[in-house]
Design an enzyme around this catalytic site. Structure first.
Site, short mmCIF file in Angstrom:
data_model
loop_
_atom_site.label_atom_id
_atom_site.label_comp_id
_atom_site.label_asym_id
_atom_site.label_seq_id
_atom_site.Cartn_x
_atom_site.Cartn_y
_atom_site.Cartn_z
N CYS A 108 20.99 16.58 -4.14
CA CYS A 108 21.96 15.58 -3.73
C CYS A 108 21.66 14.95 -2.37
CB CYS A 108 23.35 16.20 -3.78
SG CYS A 108 24.62 14.96 -4.05
N HIS A 206 24.44 20.12 -8.47
CA HIS A 206 24.94 21.24 -7.66
C HIS A 206 25.46 22.31 -8.63
CE1 HIS A 206 25.27 19.29 -3.69
NE2 HIS A 206 25.75 18.22 -4.28
#
Ligand code: GLN
Length: 320
Positions: A108, A206
């Protein structure tokens, strides 16, 4: 079965790897640290010693000191000082590592800063390292974020996780990590997720990513072992944990944490002798001993089910 994994008899020098964990204080969202714990545990179960070194703001990155690198995700405000430090302190070491095929996992916010730039919701653009030919633009504080479970097709296998990002990433020539099955991925338009350059992998997953994707965790470990120890094998020297090589053949006497009959840590490695240089081993096939990952696959399939990908979940369970 699980406790059996812990037992490890003393033996020949074991394989040791060093992981550099970049910015653990600034970039650690949604359990990203869980990726480190997973790599450590899956190494330990194979008798591999994984040492973790944390690299923060101001710490130089010596490409010869590491075998793999990890950088997590973070809020826009935490990405700003990291972007500056990446550029000023770590770019040379990081580029040298990546160009030398060191496995790197960037999640990310960390992924965004390894591309050309990140345009946050407000404030100036954050210059990235340009490892991935891609760029990211946040659609603004009021725009909906890309939040939720996500599943993608990675080389015919599924990867699952959780995403939460405002930034939309667009790929130039960078290869995507995979194709989105359900969820957003890089942006809300093109169905791509993540990016790959050599052995550097960027992703929005994630969750954390690796506990629920043991196949991807092992893939990273194999890349690291092959890169860092392949040379030893080529040189036909170096005994590891009972692995000895002579003239293109090898014998395996290993210990393992599993309870199966033959003591073996590594699955058979096909070693071929080079014609030009007899005795020089070329390109060993490194395959970690498979583990009982039933709990990991259960968690993996639970996300596929939650996303309505029932046939994908069944296919995973059937293939394990
Ligand atoms: N701050 C970045 C974004 O919103 C990255 C977020 C993250 O790392 N989860 O897109």
């Amino acid at each position: 079965m699980r406790e059996a994994r812990e037992k490890q008899e003393p033996g020949l020098p074991r394989i040791s790897l060093t992981l550099g964990h970049l910015y653990p204080d600034q970039l650690n969202l949604y359990g990203d640290r869980g990726n480190i714990l997973t790599l450590q545990q899956r190494c330990r179960w194979r008798g591999i010693n994984l040492r973790v070194v944390e690299l923060g703001i101001g710490d130089a990155l010596d490409p010869d000191a590491y075998d793999l690198l990890f950088i997590g995700g973070g809020q826009d405000r935490d990405q700003a000082p990291v972007a500056q430090d990446l550029y000023e302190t770590k770019s040379i070491g990081l580029w040298a590592s990546i160009e030398d095929d060191m496995p790197v996992l960037a999640v990310c916010g960390g992924y965004q800063l390894l591309a050309h730039y990140y345009r946050p919701a407000s404030g100036p653009d954050l210059k990235g390292l340009g490892v991935f030919d891609a760029w990211t633009v946040h659609r603004g504080a009021r725009a909906p974020r890309c939040i939720g479970d996500i599943a993608l097709n990675w080389n015919g296998q599924t990867l699952v996780g959780f995403e939460n990002h405002g930034g939309q990433t667009y790929l130039g020539t960078a290869r995507p990590l995979g194709k989105v099955l359900k969820g957003f991925g890089n942006n809300t338009q093109d169905g791509t997720e993540g990016a790959i350059y050599r052995n550097a992998f960027g992703t929005y997953l994630h969750g954390s990513l690796l506990p629920k994707n043991p196949h991807f965790a092992d893939y990273l470990i194999e890349l690291a072992v092959k890169r860092s120890y392949g040379l030893h094998w080529r040189a036909g020297s170096g005994d590891f944990d009972g692995l000895s090589i002579a003239n293109g053949t090898h014998t395996c006497e290993h210990t393992n944490g599993k309870t199966n009959a033959s003591p073996q840590t590594w699955e058979e490695m096909n070693l071929a002798e080079s014609d030009e240089a007899p005795g020089v081993i070329i390109d060993p096939i490194v395959k970690l001993l498979s583990l009982d990952d039933s709990l990991e696959w259960e968690a993996h399939c639970a996300i596929l089910e939650r996303l309505g990908l029932h046939s994908a979940a069944n296919a995973v369970l059937r293939s394990r």
